[in-house]
Design a protein around this motif. Sequence first.
Motif, PDB file in Angstrom:
ATOM      1  N   TRP A 235       0.819  -1.214   0.000  1.00 32.98           N
ATOM      2  CA  TRP A 235       0.000   0.000   0.000  1.00 32.98           C
ATOM      3  C   TRP A 235       0.851   1.261   0.000  1.00 32.98           C
TER       4      TRP A 235
ATOM      5  N   GLY B   4     -11.554  -4.100  -5.720  1.00 29.33           N
ATOM      6  CA  GLY B   4     -10.148  -4.473  -5.811  1.00 29.33           C
ATOM      7  C   GLY B   4      -9.738  -5.031  -7.157  1.00 29.33           C
TER       8      GLY B   4
ATOM      9  N   SER C   9      -7.804 -10.980  -1.454  1.00 31.60           N
ATOM     10  CA  SER C   9      -6.497 -11.543  -1.084  1.00 31.60           C
ATOM     11  C   SER C   9      -6.284 -12.903  -1.745  1.00 31.60           C
TER      12      SER C   9
ATOM     13  N   ASN D  20      -6.159  -5.578   4.056  1.00 36.55           N
ATOM     14  CA  ASN D  20      -7.424  -5.804   3.371  1.00 36.55           C
ATOM     15  C   ASN D  20      -8.500  -6.294   4.335  1.00 36.55           C
TER      16      ASN D  20
ATOM     17  N   ASP E 256     -11.910  -4.240   5.238  1.00 38.12           N
ATOM     18  CA  ASP E 256     -13.170  -4.930   4.972  1.00 38.12           C
ATOM     19  C   ASP E 256     -14.038  -5.028   6.222  1.00 38.12           C
TER      20      ASP E 256
END
Length: 320
Positions: free
Chosen positions: A151, A181, A229, A256, A260
């Motif tokens: 990131w 994503g 992922s 992630n 989420d």
Amino acid sequence: MARLSVIIPVYKVEKYLAATLDSILLQDFKDFEVLLVDDGSPDNCGKMCDEYAAKDARIRVFHKKNGGVSSARNLGLDNASGEWVTFVDSDDTLKKNAFEEINKEIEKNDSDVISFSAYYKVDGTTTTIVSDTVIDDVISAKDNINNLLMWVNPTGPIIWNKIYKRSLLKNCRLDTSVKIGEDILFQISVLLENDQIRVRTNQNPIYEYYIRESSAMSSSSNSSMGLLSGKVKEVLEKYSKFELFKSEFYFFGLVNIYTDLLRLKKGLSIHEYKELYGLISGAHKYGAKYPLQYKTIAAAYFRARWFGNFLMRARRMIIK
């Protein structure tokens, strides 16, 4: 052959489409084509696309059954003929000199992908400049993937601020099974498919991105839990690169999960608990390579009151 192909997926943006198209057609640089993909929009968008195409020969329109933004972008890629390709969302706008700046960057540097900065606009009032950390630099494919998974900003997970050599995208398409994503999956695929790729970052903000309540990232969804992922892992394994990026992958998975769960409204299934717990376990195991980053995200986890309960329940699910 046009210099630039502009792919625009269109769905339920009747209020914004004219502004988007006008910002493109009024560009100072004129050597481009526009591919409007009407993704089965139930409003007047399809008609508007046809009306614009009737006025400007550079516009081509494709009408299709609704299949999502990725399927629409893929149809655009299948039909693009420009030397370079870029994507524009149908409710965003471009600065008037955007294509001129793109062309200058193309002519000035021997790059394969060019990443520009952008303006984020929230509710049409608040404007924030999204700037790349690396200024006017060329980054290798390996470093780009590291940045994506960790990131870090230079490449960015989004595709609407990127310009790609079309020849690089011959074997690359967006995954239509992913709703949130899909951009980052596409980015990783492009980088792995073209190992010697050169990505150049430019801090000039030429794109105006509008964040609206209806956008995918602003709405809560349970469908992406563990899916993104898992898909990233599949892509890395496809190109036999998972071991190379294992630590970065688990950090990506940890972030992630955190984002989420913050927007989660519904409970998790047993399968989702197992997926998430596996990612957390892997992140702890391989986190030694990035101790500061892992420490930071772990602190965020444990500040969240729900995380302790989540982890205990996940462990019980695994044991069962």
